[in-house]
Scaffold this motif. Structure first.
Motif, PDB file in Angstrom:
ATOM      1  N   TRP A  13      39.984  50.040  27.641  1.00 28.40           N
ATOM      2  CA  TRP A  13      39.308  48.917  26.848  1.00 28.40           C
ATOM      3  C   TRP A  13      40.011  47.730  26.514  1.00 28.40           C
ATOM      4  O   TRP A  13      39.627  46.751  26.639  1.00 28.40           O
ATOM      5  CB  TRP A  13      38.596  49.454  25.515  1.00 28.40           C
ATOM      6  CG  TRP A  13      37.612  50.417  25.728  1.00 28.40           C
ATOM      7  CD1 TRP A  13      37.679  51.744  25.464  1.00 28.40           C
ATOM      8  CD2 TRP A  13      36.203  50.233  26.298  1.00 28.40           C
ATOM      9  NE1 TRP A  13      36.487  52.268  26.028  1.00 28.40           N
ATOM     10  CE2 TRP A  13      35.486  51.472  26.389  1.00 28.40           C
ATOM     11  CE3 TRP A  13      35.706  49.108  26.896  1.00 28.40           C
ATOM     12  CZ2 TRP A  13      34.215  51.288  26.833  1.00 28.40           C
ATOM     13  CZ3 TRP A  13      34.249  49.138  27.252  1.00 28.40           C
ATOM     14  CH2 TRP A  13      33.763  50.231  27.341  1.00 28.40           C
ATOM     15  N   ARG A  14      41.252  47.819  26.287  1.00 25.34           N
ATOM     16  CA  ARG A  14      42.309  46.873  26.099  1.00 25.34           C
ATOM     17  C   ARG A  14      42.454  46.042  27.259  1.00 25.34           C
ATOM     18  O   ARG A  14      42.144  44.450  27.440  1.00 25.34           O
ATOM     19  CB  ARG A  14      43.827  47.303  25.680  1.00 25.34           C
ATOM     20  CG  ARG A  14      44.484  46.156  24.929  1.00 25.34           C
ATOM     21  CD  ARG A  14      45.771  46.816  24.662  1.00 25.34           C
ATOM     22  NE  ARG A  14      46.799  47.255  25.602  1.00 25.34           N
ATOM     23  CZ  ARG A  14      47.470  46.767  26.568  1.00 25.34           C
ATOM     24  NH1 ARG A  14      47.318  45.559  26.664  1.00 25.34           N
ATOM     25  NH2 ARG A  14      47.935  47.468  27.491  1.00 25.34           N
ATOM     26  N   ASP A  74      31.987  39.411  32.653  1.00 27.92           N
ATOM     27  CA  ASP A  74      31.032  39.816  31.899  1.00 27.92           C
ATOM     28  C   ASP A  74      29.870  38.797  31.820  1.00 27.92           C
ATOM     29  O   ASP A  74      29.687  37.889  31.203  1.00 27.92           O
ATOM     30  CB  ASP A  74      31.502  39.868  30.279  1.00 27.92           C
ATOM     31  CG  ASP A  74      30.472  40.765  29.666  1.00 27.92           C
ATOM     32  OD1 ASP A  74      30.632  40.708  28.160  1.00 27.92           O
ATOM     33  OD2 ASP A  74      29.526  41.276  30.002  1.00 27.92           O
ATOM     34  N   ARG A 134      27.657  38.191  28.437  1.00 28.88           N
ATOM     35  CA  ARG A 134      28.227  37.002  27.540  1.00 28.88           C
ATOM     36  C   ARG A 134      27.545  35.734  27.517  1.00 28.88           C
ATOM     37  O   ARG A 134      27.083  34.983  26.852  1.00 28.88           O
ATOM     38  CB  ARG A 134      29.626  36.978  27.469  1.00 28.88           C
ATOM     39  CG  ARG A 134      30.084  37.127  26.080  1.00 28.88           C
ATOM     40  CD  ARG A 134      31.634  37.080  26.173  1.00 28.88           C
ATOM     41  NE  ARG A 134      32.290  38.344  26.039  1.00 28.88           N
ATOM     42  CZ  ARG A 134      33.399  38.650  26.099  1.00 28.88           C
ATOM     43  NH1 ARG A 134      34.494  37.768  26.015  1.00 28.88           N
ATOM     44  NH2 ARG A 134      33.903  39.943  26.224  1.00 28.88           N
ATOM     45  N   SER A 155      39.265  44.153  28.525  1.00 28.68           N
ATOM     46  CA  SER A 155      38.885  43.000  27.668  1.00 28.68           C
ATOM     47  C   SER A 155      39.660  41.742  28.069  1.00 28.68           C
ATOM     48  O   SER A 155      39.395  40.603  28.358  1.00 28.68           O
ATOM     49  CB  SER A 155      39.228  43.079  26.192  1.00 28.68           C
ATOM     50  OG  SER A 155      40.346  43.315  25.968  1.00 28.68           O
ATOM     51  N   GLU A 202      38.070  40.725  31.238  1.00 26.27           N
ATOM     52  CA  GLU A 202      36.886  39.921  31.410  1.00 26.27           C
ATOM     53  C   GLU A 202      37.171  38.347  30.743  1.00 26.27           C
ATOM     54  O   GLU A 202      36.513  37.588  31.040  1.00 26.27           O
ATOM     55  CB  GLU A 202      36.067  40.634  30.128  1.00 26.27           C
ATOM     56  CG  GLU A 202      35.503  41.634  30.805  1.00 26.27           C
ATOM     57  CD  GLU A 202      34.687  42.698  29.444  1.00 26.27           C
ATOM     58  OE1 GLU A 202      34.588  42.357  28.443  1.00 26.27           O
ATOM     59  OE2 GLU A 202      33.784  43.350  30.108  1.00 26.27           O
ATOM     60  N   GLU A 203      38.133  38.354  29.734  1.00 32.08           N
ATOM     61  CA  GLU A 203      38.311  36.939  29.514  1.00 32.08           C
ATOM     62  C   GLU A 203      39.145  36.032  30.454  1.00 32.08           C
ATOM     63  O   GLU A 203      38.855  34.884  30.596  1.00 32.08           O
ATOM     64  CB  GLU A 203      39.451  36.908  28.189  1.00 32.08           C
ATOM     65  CG  GLU A 203      38.911  37.655  26.856  1.00 32.08           C
ATOM     66  CD  GLU A 203      40.207  37.771  25.902  1.00 32.08           C
ATOM     67  OE1 GLU A 203      41.298  37.264  26.237  1.00 32.08           O
ATOM     68  OE2 GLU A 203      39.759  38.264  24.839  1.00 32.08           O
TER      69      GLU A 203
END
Length: 102
Positions: free
Chosen positions: A83-84, A96, A99, A87, A90-91
């Motif tokens: 998950w880290r 994503d 968003r 993220s 995705e940034e």
């Protein structure tokens, strides 16, 4: 001799030459421009910035998200690490679609 120079007396090229000569020049100019655009445009002509060789993206190269998913499924990374890193990806890649541009 004067009959050949006077197009309305039955001799000489006639009035159509006035329209035909510019048409030939237009064809020559269009041909030169087309030739230059096809050759110079592809190989980086004057004023173009050299970007180095352009290689097409390989179809068999997996995306970073696919690699991350494979590593998580294989047990190489735990759920917290997954998950880290997800993220961060995705940034960085804006992968994503939920968003959107907020």
């Amino acid at each position: 001799m004067f009959e050949l120079a006077d197009p309305w007396s039955g001799g000489g090229p006639g009035p159509w030459i006035i329209l035909f000569a510019p048409f030939v020049w237009v064809l020559v100019i269009v041909g030169v421009v087309t030739l230059l655009r096809r050759t110079v445009g592809r190989h980086g002509g004057p004023g173009r910035q050299f970007r180095g060789p352009q290689y097409p993206a390989r179809a068999d190269t997996p995306s970073p998200l696919a690699v991350l998913g494979r590593r998580f499924a294989a047990g190489e990374i735990d759920e917290e690490e997954y998950w880290r890193r997800l993220s961060v990806l995705e940034e960085h890649f804006a992968a994503d679609p939920k968003r959107g541009a907020a």
